[in-house]
Design an enzyme around this catalytic site. Structure first.
Site, PDB file in Angstrom:
ATOM      1  N   GLN A 129       0.847  -1.197   0.000  1.00 31.00           N
ATOM      2  CA  GLN A 129       0.000   0.000   0.000  1.00 31.00           C
ATOM      3  C   GLN A 129       0.880   1.243   0.000  1.00 31.00           C
ATOM      4  O   GLN A 129       1.328   1.704   1.040  1.00 31.00           O
ATOM      5  CB  GLN A 129      -0.920   0.009   1.232  1.00 31.00           C
ATOM      6  CG  GLN A 129      -1.884   1.167   1.221  1.00 31.00           C
ATOM      7  CD  GLN A 129      -2.839   1.123   2.397  1.00 31.00           C
ATOM      8  OE1 GLN A 129      -2.862   0.188   3.190  1.00 31.00           O
ATOM      9  NE2 GLN A 129      -3.635   2.154   2.510  1.00 31.00           N
ATOM     10  N   PHE A 130       1.113   1.793  -1.191  1.00 30.67           N
ATOM     11  CA  PHE A 130       1.986   2.957  -1.298  1.00 30.67           C
ATOM     12  C   PHE A 130       1.413   4.180  -0.596  1.00 30.67           C
ATOM     13  O   PHE A 130       2.148   5.079  -0.197  1.00 30.67           O
ATOM     14  CB  PHE A 130       2.292   3.290  -2.764  1.00 30.67           C
ATOM     15  CG  PHE A 130       1.149   3.953  -3.492  1.00 30.67           C
ATOM     16  CD1 PHE A 130       1.063   5.342  -3.539  1.00 30.67           C
ATOM     17  CD2 PHE A 130       0.171   3.191  -4.110  1.00 30.67           C
ATOM     18  CE1 PHE A 130       0.018   5.954  -4.209  1.00 30.67           C
ATOM     19  CE2 PHE A 130      -0.865   3.801  -4.772  1.00 30.67           C
ATOM     20  CZ  PHE A 130      -0.955   5.187  -4.826  1.00 30.67           C
ATOM     21  N   THR A 131       0.106   4.226  -0.387  1.00 26.63           N
ATOM     22  CA  THR A 131      -0.501   5.405   0.236  1.00 26.63           C
ATOM     23  C   THR A 131      -0.097   5.564   1.695  1.00 26.63           C
ATOM     24  O   THR A 131      -0.299   6.625   2.277  1.00 26.63           O
ATOM     25  CB  THR A 131      -2.036   5.373   0.119  1.00 26.63           C
ATOM     26  OG1 THR A 131      -2.521   4.188   0.736  1.00 26.63           O
ATOM     27  CG2 THR A 131      -2.479   5.430  -1.328  1.00 26.63           C
TER      28      THR A 131
END
Length: 84
Positions: free
Chosen positions: A17-19
């Site tokens: 999850q890059f966020t």
């Protein structure tokens, strides 16, 4: 909090999850520019999965870069927010 995941016979759900690497210090919108590019992040994600499984920890995981819907019940003693 003094026991490891192996001590409690726990399991892991690992989702890329890059966020989570959002920078929210400037403006109204988060910036993800400092998140690792996929060609760097995906091998790290796969390496982490492999290492967890080498330690005989049951791991369920998502598909790197996929749009996934994940539901979770957080049943822990604390929630810790990390800042750099």
């Amino acid at each position: 909090m003094n026991l490891s995941i192996k001590d409690v016979k726990g399991e892991l759900l690992i989702i890329s999850q890059f966020t989570l690497y959002a920078n929210t210090h400037d403006g109204n919108r988060p910036s993800f520019i400092d998140a690792a590019k996929p060609e760097i992040a995906e091998p790290l994600y796969e390496y982490f999965l492999k290492k967890c499984e080498e330690y005989d920890i049951h791991v369920e995981h998502g598909i790197f870069g996929a749009d996934m819907k994940v539901s979770l019940l957080n049943d822990g003693p604390v929630t810790i927010e990390l800042e750099k």
